[in-house]
Enzyme design. Structure first.
Site, PDB file in Angstrom:
ATOM      1  N   HIS A  14       0.666  -5.278  -5.654  1.00 29.55           N
ATOM      2  CA  HIS A  14       1.168  -5.199  -4.278  1.00 29.55           C
ATOM      3  C   HIS A  14       2.039  -6.414  -3.994  1.00 29.55           C
ATOM      4  O   HIS A  14       1.681  -7.537  -4.336  1.00 29.55           O
ATOM      5  CB  HIS A  14      -0.007  -5.180  -3.294  1.00 29.55           C
ATOM      6  CG  HIS A  14       0.433  -5.106  -1.863  1.00 29.55           C
ATOM      7  ND1 HIS A  14       0.807  -3.914  -1.265  1.00 29.55           N
ATOM      8  CD2 HIS A  14       0.598  -6.062  -0.926  1.00 29.55           C
ATOM      9  CE1 HIS A  14       1.170  -4.155  -0.017  1.00 29.55           C
ATOM     10  NE2 HIS A  14       1.055  -5.445   0.222  1.00 29.55           N
TER      11      HIS A  14
ATOM     12  N   LYS B 260      -6.375  -1.838   2.747  1.00 32.64           N
ATOM     13  CA  LYS B 260      -5.664  -0.688   2.163  1.00 32.64           C
ATOM     14  C   LYS B 260      -5.805  -0.672   0.649  1.00 32.64           C
ATOM     15  O   LYS B 260      -6.037   0.376   0.038  1.00 32.64           O
ATOM     16  CB  LYS B 260      -4.169  -0.763   2.526  1.00 32.64           C
ATOM     17  CG  LYS B 260      -3.890  -0.316   3.950  1.00 32.64           C
ATOM     18  CD  LYS B 260      -2.417  -0.443   4.299  1.00 32.64           C
ATOM     19  CE  LYS B 260      -2.024  -1.896   4.449  1.00 32.64           C
ATOM     20  NZ  LYS B 260      -0.804  -2.133   5.214  1.00 32.64           N
TER      21      LYS B 260
HETATM   22  N1  URA Z   1       1.875  -5.914   5.058  1.00 29.70           N
HETATM   23  C1  URA Z   1       0.795  -5.252   5.516  1.00 29.70           C
HETATM   24  O1  URA Z   1       0.409  -4.217   4.976  1.00 29.70           O
HETATM   25  N2  URA Z   1       0.130  -5.744   6.580  1.00 29.70           N
HETATM   26  C2  URA Z   1       0.504  -6.875   7.200  1.00 29.70           C
HETATM   27  O2  URA Z   1      -0.144  -7.271   8.146  1.00 29.70           O
HETATM   28  C3  URA Z   1       1.651  -7.550   6.730  1.00 29.70           C
HETATM   29  C4  URA Z   1       2.313  -7.053   5.645  1.00 29.70           C
END
Ligand code: URA
Ligand code: CA
Length: 441
Positions: free
Chosen positions: A82, A187
């Protein structure tokens, strides 16, 4: 329990208990804690922060707010990567297939671009036919068969983050390290990977502006992942200029194909960051004995063409026309009305690039969205011809704009020019990798 008392506690810089955090997140999802109370709480967190324990509890509550993807029946260590978001960050299109070509299992859920940053799903969709909304059983089958798939996050994943992020976006509460860490990690953890490599971008094109902020965020995300038994490595890398030279969707696919075809040399920033991320993904997958061994495997997969073949297989499996993914045919994705060079206003060193503004210049051509409803033009964008530190003459273009609309070309060129600083002074050399944090065996 009353939400107002818990907000007051955070306003007084107190520490919320696990039960209190659960009460707030459940209440927010079922509507008993209204938007204005959640917004007030998030603002108190922006100012007073959270302990690591609070941030972990927040992450767990958000992660469990929706579907949890279970990939345990797939063979091997499931590894994800990520990036916290940048400009010209084409790494997923290179690293995901390369790692799969080395025997890794890459089950990745990606996002779309918003504002000045690009998103992997938009890049994939610039290849005709490619689907990124794929049902979970088909996603599993693709990963099982070829070792890699990249899809959009399912609608049922982490609803708490969707609702909290939407509020943060309009209440100036995005820039909080515990809120960002909880948003990203909830996530990633819900998406089911065993191991995660995080690329925390730092600089004028990223959310985190300083190395110190980047390190604090990286440490917290690694800590959260470890607390729930996942292996996590965070690399902290420079985003004070676009990572690759291309900024735009099909243009970035082309740069990925160039890299996977051996056309981009060692030492190039995109090449090196891809190698670094791939190395850490192979290490966490227990597929390499050392970083040097991992790099060698990745380079072999690059030179043999196995990485490019994996990308082609993945695109075919996701319904796309992979015949474009070779040096001979890739320009078929880049047909635009005009290609316009932008020349420097004076001769000198390319001293600095306002990277966010370069992202915005590409967005103005139609490469990105200003609002979620905007449509993307896959072929447009820009290609940098110079990097920071280069000496530039007046007749040498700084970049080429790929545009389908002369009016947009004009405003984009203006934005691009504003992003560039030329000086008689040569800038100090900056390293691309600031730090690596977490599990390396
Ligand atoms: N990316 C995300 O998924 N969440 C955030 O708060 C900042 C960047
Ligand atoms: Ca505090």
């Amino acid at each position: 329990m009353r939400a107002v008392d818990l907000i007051e506690k955070k306003v007084q810089n107190g520490e919320l208990t696990t039960e209190e955090i659960a009460f707030l997140i459940h209440g927010f999802l079922d509507g008993t804690v209204p938007d204005y109370q959640m917004a007030a709480l998030q603002m108190a967190i922006v100012f007073n922060g959270m302990t690591d324990r609070e941030a972990t509890d927040l992450t767990m509550q958000m992660m469990h707010s929706g579907e949890i993807v279970d990939l345990s029946d797939l063979k091997g260590v499931k590894v994800d990567k990520h990036s916290t978001g940048g400009v010209g960050d084409t790494t997923t299109l290179v690293v995901a297939p390369l790692v799969a070509a080395c025997g890794g299992t890459v089950a990745k859920m990606s996002g779309r671009g918003l504002g000045h940053t690009g998103g992997t799903l938009d890049k994939l969709e610039s290849i005709p036919g490619t689907q990124t909304e794929i049902p979970m059983d088909r996603f599993r089958r693709i990963v099982d068969n070829i070792g890699v798939a990249v899809i959009g996050q399912s609608g049922d994943l982490d609803p708490a983050d969707k609702k909290m992020y939407a509020l943060r976006d309009v209440t100036a509460t995005v820039r909080s390290i515990p809120l960002i860490a909880a948003s990203i990690m909830s996530k990633k953890l819900a998406a089911g990977a065993d191991a995660i490599v995080l690329d925390v971008k730092v600089g004028n094109g990223a959310f985190m502006r300083t190395q110190k902020e980047g390190e604090t965020l990286a440490n917290l995300m690694v800590e959260i992942g470890n607390r729930v038994g996942r292996r996590v490595i965070a690399v902290i890398t420079d985003m004070n200029q676009p990572l690759g030279l291309a900024v735009g969707n099909a243009l970035e696919v082309k740069e990925a194909v160039e890299l996977l075809s051996g056309k981009i040399p060692e030492g190039d920033p995109l090449y090196e960051i891809c190698m670094l991320l791939g190395t850490k993904m192979l290490r966490l997958s227990n597929l390499a004995e050392s970083d040097a061994d991992a790099r060698k495997q990745l380079q072999d997969a690059l030179q043999s063409g196995a990485g490019l073949k994996k990308l082609q297989q993945m695109i075919t499996a996701q319904g796309g026309d992979a015949s474009y993914l070779c040096m001979e045919r890739i320009d078929g994705l880049l047909r635009v009305r005009e290609q316009v060079p932008v020349y420097p206003e004076r001769e000198g060193y390319l001293y600095a690039i306002d990277t966010e503004r370069v992202g915005t210049a590409a967005q103005m051509l139609g490469a990105g969205r200003a609002t979620k409803a905007d449509r993307i033009d896959p072929a447009v964008g820009l290609v940098m011809k110079k990097r920071v530190g280069a000496y530039v003459k007046k007749d040498e273009p700084l970049c080429i704009l790929y545009s389908n609309d002369p009016e947009k070309t004009k405003v984009s060129m203006q934005a691009f020019r504003e992003a560039i600083t030329i000086s008689d002074e040569c800038p100090e050399h900056r390293s691309m990798v600031y730090n690596v944090i977490g599990d390396t065996n």
